[in-house]
Design a protein around this motif. Structure first.
Motif, PDB file in Angstrom:
ATOM      1  N   HIS A 169      25.904 -10.920  -4.208  1.00  0.00           N
ATOM      2  CA  HIS A 169      26.239 -12.299  -4.571  1.00  0.00           C
ATOM      3  C   HIS A 169      27.754 -12.503  -4.728  1.00  0.00           C
ATOM      4  O   HIS A 169      28.516 -11.681  -4.280  1.00  0.00           O
ATOM      5  CB  HIS A 169      25.470 -12.715  -5.817  1.00  0.00           C
ATOM      6  CG  HIS A 169      24.007 -12.361  -5.704  1.00  0.00           C
ATOM      7  ND1 HIS A 169      23.116 -13.128  -4.990  1.00  0.00           N
ATOM      8  CD2 HIS A 169      23.314 -11.292  -6.145  1.00  0.00           C
ATOM      9  CE1 HIS A 169      21.926 -12.544  -5.020  1.00  0.00           C
ATOM     10  NE2 HIS A 169      22.014 -11.422  -5.713  1.00  0.00           N
ATOM     11  N   HIS A 187      22.575  -4.800  -7.112  1.00  0.00           N
ATOM     12  CA  HIS A 187      21.976  -6.039  -7.606  1.00  0.00           C
ATOM     13  C   HIS A 187      21.367  -5.830  -8.992  1.00  0.00           C
ATOM     14  O   HIS A 187      21.223  -4.703  -9.453  1.00  0.00           O
ATOM     15  CB  HIS A 187      20.864  -6.508  -6.655  1.00  0.00           C
ATOM     16  CG  HIS A 187      21.386  -7.003  -5.355  1.00  0.00           C
ATOM     17  ND1 HIS A 187      21.551  -8.330  -5.090  1.00  0.00           N
ATOM     18  CD2 HIS A 187      21.824  -6.333  -4.258  1.00  0.00           C
ATOM     19  CE1 HIS A 187      22.061  -8.467  -3.876  1.00  0.00           C
ATOM     20  NE2 HIS A 187      22.236  -7.262  -3.348  1.00  0.00           N
ATOM     21  N   ALA A 188      20.992  -6.928  -9.620  1.00  0.00           N
ATOM     22  CA  ALA A 188      20.191  -6.893 -10.842  1.00  0.00           C
ATOM     23  C   ALA A 188      19.182  -8.020 -10.713  1.00  0.00           C
ATOM     24  O   ALA A 188      19.507  -9.076 -10.189  1.00  0.00           O
ATOM     25  CB  ALA A 188      21.058  -7.078 -12.067  1.00  0.00           C
ATOM     26  N   GLU A 202      16.654 -12.235  -2.377  1.00  0.00           N
ATOM     27  CA  GLU A 202      18.015 -11.755  -2.100  1.00  0.00           C
ATOM     28  C   GLU A 202      18.527 -12.304  -0.768  1.00  0.00           C
ATOM     29  O   GLU A 202      19.709 -12.570  -0.621  1.00  0.00           O
ATOM     30  CB  GLU A 202      18.060 -10.219  -2.080  1.00  0.00           C
ATOM     31  CG  GLU A 202      17.665  -9.534  -3.381  1.00  0.00           C
ATOM     32  CD  GLU A 202      18.665  -9.758  -4.522  1.00  0.00           C
ATOM     33  OE1 GLU A 202      19.568 -10.610  -4.372  1.00  0.00           O
ATOM     34  OE2 GLU A 202      18.520  -9.090  -5.556  1.00  0.00           O
ATOM     35  N   GLU A 217      24.572 -12.227 -12.481  1.00  0.00           N
ATOM     36  CA  GLU A 217      24.398 -11.026 -11.667  1.00  0.00           C
ATOM     37  C   GLU A 217      25.663 -10.703 -10.871  1.00  0.00           C
ATOM     38  O   GLU A 217      26.068  -9.550 -10.764  1.00  0.00           O
ATOM     39  CB  GLU A 217      23.210 -11.224 -10.716  1.00  0.00           C
ATOM     40  CG  GLU A 217      22.962 -10.039  -9.801  1.00  0.00           C
ATOM     41  CD  GLU A 217      21.819 -10.294  -8.816  1.00  0.00           C
ATOM     42  OE1 GLU A 217      21.224 -11.389  -8.864  1.00  0.00           O
ATOM     43  OE2 GLU A 217      21.543  -9.408  -7.998  1.00  0.00           O
TER      44      GLU A 217
HETATM   45 ZN   LIG Z   1      20.672  -9.919  -6.241  1.00  0.00          ZN
END
Ligand SMILES: [Zn+2]
Length: 402
Positions: free
Chosen positions: A181, A251-252, A284, A197
């Motif tokens: 992101h 990622h989270a 995602e 995130e």
């Molecule tokens: Zn993500």
């Protein structure tokens, strides 16, 4: 209405992650407030700024959105700004789009068109205002007026998709770290809506880079080094352009069920290993859509090439690394029951670069969130990932007789 986070929470976070107020270097104009007003069949959007904003606005469909592009600005909006909408505007997002340009995206509940847009000079104590009147419309009307985002996107150099020239035999191993992101696309948000995130992934990527650079064995490349939006396929292109030997996307995640916690590792597969993995990949993969890109024009061609080239060998290497990664991270991190899964993540589709996507934990879970915002925890995680990378390349080197 302005809502600021409590001073304490903001102070705690300030040293850990960057908050939405983070200014872009060189941006002078400040966006100070965004107001939404309901009128019959219409919503008025007012963007207040410290100087005149040269905004270009256009409508996008599937999903219905209104995009405002402008030169880079400093965002002086409360962290929670945009989370609630009015009328047929569901909410909005804002951030840097590409270097030098900022973007706001208003999510609509249905088709609408821009009825009017104009600028008001400061008067009676009011600052510069950009006013946009949105009017309900039919789907056909919205489609007919849908803008072309290409017209406002800065031209960028793209490395060719052709195979990179043969790599020299002795060279540093190149690890590309991809902080998920960024910019206009914040990713998921924490439970208290203060942790994004995109900030966690960037902080983690920087820490991991430091860890890997220490040994001198690796050359590390980040797909982004600041809070900026990068298209998924540009992330892949960057990996391939730098001759990556390994690609790690960070990622989270977020779950409605706040009890769920733990990390998980994903590798590419056209067939998802389970429903959750498929849903996560879909989420995602939406990053480009969130930033208001229209991918429909050339995504087909790119996808075809990528799928053709997706070599089994690369996938096998990805799987091997994923297993080692889980094994090393387990020593310091809790994992989901199914720790390694497969799904069609767009960002893992570099045909010749072993790639994994690491979901470091759930921002929806109090413990995971608290850990991920701690530099100390991220340092521990970085060490575990670095150990896994060492192990993986050690085994590969042996197999190659090096
Ligand atoms: Zn993500």
């Amino acid at each position: 209405m302005k809502r600021r986070g409590s001073g304490l929470a903001a102070a705690v976070l300030a040293g850990v992650v960057f908050i939405a107020g983070t200014a872009a270097a060189g941006a002078e104009t400040e966006v100070t407030q965004v107001r939404l007003g309901i009128h019959p069949g219409a919503v008025r959007v007012v963007v207040e700024a410290s100087a005149e904003l040269r905004i270009s606005a256009f409508v996008l469909v599937r999903p219905y959105r209104v995009v405002l592009d402008m030169p880079e600005v400093r965002w002086r909006l409360p962290l929670a700004a945009g989370r609630g909408g009015k009328g047929f505007v569901a909410g909005y997002r804002f951030g840097q789009f590409v270097p030098g340009r900022a973007r706001m995206v208003f999510d609509l509940k249905g088709p609408a068109v821009i009825a009017k847009s104009f600028t008001l000079a400061p008067s009676k104590g009011r600052p510069w205002r950009f006013v946009l009147d949105l009017k309900r419309a039919t789907a056909a009307e919205a489609r007919a007026r849908a803008g072309r985002p290409a017209a406002v996107t800065a031209a960028r150099r793209r490395p060719p998709l052709a195979r990179s020239p043969k790599k020299p035999r002795y060279r540093q191993i190149v690890v590309v770290i991809d902080p998920g992101h960024g910019g206009i696309d914040p990713g998921t948000t924490g439970r208290r809506k203060r942790v994004f995130e995109k900030h966690i992934t960037l902080a983690m990527a920087r820490r991991l880079k430091r860890e890997l650079d220490n040994g001198g064995r690796y050359k590390t490349v980040l797909t982004r080094t600041r809070d900026v939006f990068v298209r998924l396929r540009d992330r892949i292109a960057r990996a391939r352009g730098s001759g990556a030997d390994l690609f790690i996307s960070l990622h989270a995640d977020f779950m409605a069920d706040s009890r769920i916690r733990g990390a998980s590792v994903y590798t590419l597969s056209e067939r998802a290993s389970d429903k959750e993995a498929a849903a996560l990949a879909a989420k995602e993969n939406k990053a480009d859509l969130i930033a208001g890109m229209d991918l429909s024009a050339n995504s087909k061609q790119v996808t075809d090439i990528l799928i053709d080239l997706a070599q089994r060998e690369t996938m096998n290497h990805s799987v091997r690394f994923a297993r080692i990664l889980v094994d090393e991270m387990r020593k310091s991190t809790r994992f989901l029951r199914k720790s390694h899964r497969f799904a069609g993540f767009a960002v893992l589709k570099a045909p010749d670069v072993p790639s994994v996507l690491l979901e470091m934990g759930y921002l929806s879970n109090a413990e995971d969130e608290a850990r991920l915002i701690q530099p100390r925890y991220r340092a521990r995680l970085a060490k575990a990932i670095a150990r896994a990378i060492d192990r993986y390349f050690h085994a590969r080197g042996k197999a190659a007789g090096r």
